[in-house]
Design a protein around this motif. Structure first.
Motif, PDB file in Angstrom:
ATOM      1  N   THR B   2      49.943  46.434  51.421  1.00 54.58           N
ATOM      2  CA  THR B   2      49.138  45.835  50.360  1.00 54.58           C
ATOM      3  C   THR B   2      47.866  45.187  50.910  1.00 54.58           C
ATOM      4  N   MET B   3      47.977  44.062  51.542  1.00 52.85           N
ATOM      5  CA  MET B   3      46.777  43.346  51.959  1.00 52.85           C
ATOM      6  C   MET B   3      47.089  42.420  53.117  1.00 52.85           C
ATOM      7  N   ASP B   4      46.098  42.238  53.975  1.00 52.75           N
ATOM      8  CA  ASP B   4      46.233  41.362  55.126  1.00 52.75           C
ATOM      9  C   ASP B   4      46.524  39.921  54.688  1.00 52.75           C
ATOM     10  N   VAL B   5      47.435  39.266  55.402  1.00 52.68           N
ATOM     11  CA  VAL B   5      47.868  37.926  54.971  1.00 52.68           C
ATOM     12  C   VAL B   5      46.737  36.900  55.044  1.00 52.68           C
ATOM     13  N   ILE B   6      45.922  36.967  56.095  1.00 53.73           N
ATOM     14  CA  ILE B   6      44.838  35.982  56.225  1.00 53.73           C
ATOM     15  C   ILE B   6      43.766  36.214  55.157  1.00 53.73           C
ATOM     16  N   THR B   8      44.323  37.535  52.256  1.00 55.30           N
ATOM     17  CA  THR B   8      44.945  37.101  51.001  1.00 55.30           C
ATOM     18  C   THR B   8      44.811  35.592  50.821  1.00 55.30           C
ATOM     19  N   ILE B   9      45.179  34.865  51.862  1.00 55.04           N
ATOM     20  CA  ILE B   9      45.112  33.400  51.798  1.00 55.04           C
ATOM     21  C   ILE B   9      43.683  32.934  51.559  1.00 55.04           C
ATOM     22  N   ARG B  10      42.739  33.597  52.228  1.00 52.66           N
ATOM     23  CA  ARG B  10      41.341  33.180  52.141  1.00 52.66           C
ATOM     24  C   ARG B  10      40.704  33.489  50.784  1.00 52.66           C
ATOM     25  N   ARG B  12      42.358  34.432  47.660  1.00 57.19           N
ATOM     26  CA  ARG B  12      43.075  34.134  46.421  1.00 57.19           C
ATOM     27  C   ARG B  12      42.453  32.935  45.704  1.00 57.19           C
ATOM     28  N   ASN B 101      54.501  31.805  48.019  1.00 59.78           N
ATOM     29  CA  ASN B 101      54.731  33.218  48.348  1.00 59.78           C
ATOM     30  C   ASN B 101      54.439  34.119  47.151  1.00 59.78           C
ATOM     31  N   LEU B 104      50.577  34.429  46.430  1.00 52.13           N
ATOM     32  CA  LEU B 104      49.913  35.265  47.446  1.00 52.13           C
ATOM     33  C   LEU B 104      50.237  36.736  47.197  1.00 52.13           C
ATOM     34  N   THR B 105      51.478  37.010  46.913  1.00 56.06           N
ATOM     35  CA  THR B 105      51.881  38.395  46.666  1.00 56.06           C
ATOM     36  C   THR B 105      51.203  38.948  45.418  1.00 56.06           C
ATOM     37  N   SER B 108      47.792  39.986  46.306  1.00 58.13           N
ATOM     38  CA  SER B 108      47.774  41.193  47.137  1.00 58.13           C
ATOM     39  C   SER B 108      48.045  42.457  46.319  1.00 58.13           C
TER      40      SER B 108
END
Lengths: 169, 169
Positions: B2-6, B8-10, B12, B101, B104-105, B108
């Motif tokens: 789906t998408m890179d975690v960092i 996503t965090i940055r 969202r 969680n 974030l999901t 993504s």
């Protein structure tokens, strides 16, 4: 590019044993950045992070934390504070969002982490004294971070047990 | 993938306006899975999720929530409960990890979301009545989820303001 968010969420475990290997500054900074971008009520961002690397201090924090003995072994501890002066209502809750972001990011960078609650009154007072935290602030938790020296598997309740549709039952 | 975690965090943001477009069941399930895998103290997992799609119910929840009026517009609302019988100490805090969680999901997967706190006493009582939540459980929040009909930019305090090294100052 680090790691897929769903893969990160699914595979991250709490790690309590760490290699004797320093954590690079730029990785610590990426973890702090992830905490910075957490959501908070009215975007008040009622948090503060103290990065502790000093081994003597980590040993003292480990002792003060009660069960978080492994804080003495993780090369980095990030102590997370809540600020009631920024958000009287959500200063205890919102910093958790930052912590969640930080531990996911740590995992995506190949690091292990473990969340150590320190809201027990005597632990909190001890942390405040050791780290010169102003009276007005609250200590929420410490996050141990380092390269993992163990592998852990996870267990969770099945969706069928924790999800309802439309009403509770 | 789906998408890179960092990333996503940055990137969202909280989204309060939604397209009139249903959310696919498998995306809802991936979001619930992400909540399921959140960490909790002693792995007690003191949470329960109610997926509400019904428009009449969402309108009632929107009204009960006070400021969360947009719950009537998001095709899905996930109401998050805390269970004091599973964790007397962390049933209010740990469900936040699941929410983080989940949002974030959602991002993504191309979805927008917004966290609606409902711990205000009268909102909580109304939610419990509407959703037939047992007396012993607590309502933590509702998460509005849908395809975004707005773009939002974010602002955060700089790291220099929220990070200290070794001690608070």
């Amino acid at each position: 590019m680090t790691m897929d968010v769903i893969e990160t969420i699914r595979n991250r475990r709490s790690i309590r044993r760490y290699l004797d290997r320093p954590v690079e500054d730029d990785k610590v900074e990426q973890i702090l950045e992830a905490g910075r971008w957490a959501p908070s009520a009215d975007n008040l961002q009622p948090w503060h992070f103290i990065v502790v690397r000093d081994g003597v201090m980590r040993q003292k924090l480990a002792q003060a934390s009660g069960w978080g003995k492994f804080l003495k072994d993780s090369p980095v501890a990030i102590v997370v504070l809540g600020d009631p002066q920024r958000s009287s209502k959500y200063h205890l809750a919102d910093p958790h969002n930052a912590v969640m972001n930080m531990i996911l990011t740590a995992y995506s960078l190949g690091l292990g982490s473990c969340w150590v609650d320190v809201r027990d009154m005597s632990s909190e007072q001890e942390f405040k004294k050791l780290l010169h935290v102003p009276k007005s602030m609250r200590v929420i938790c410490a996050v141990a971070i380092g390269y993992p020296a163990e592998e852990r598997t996870g267990r969770r309740r099945p969706l069928s047990e924790i999800v309802s549709y439309e009403t509770y039952e």
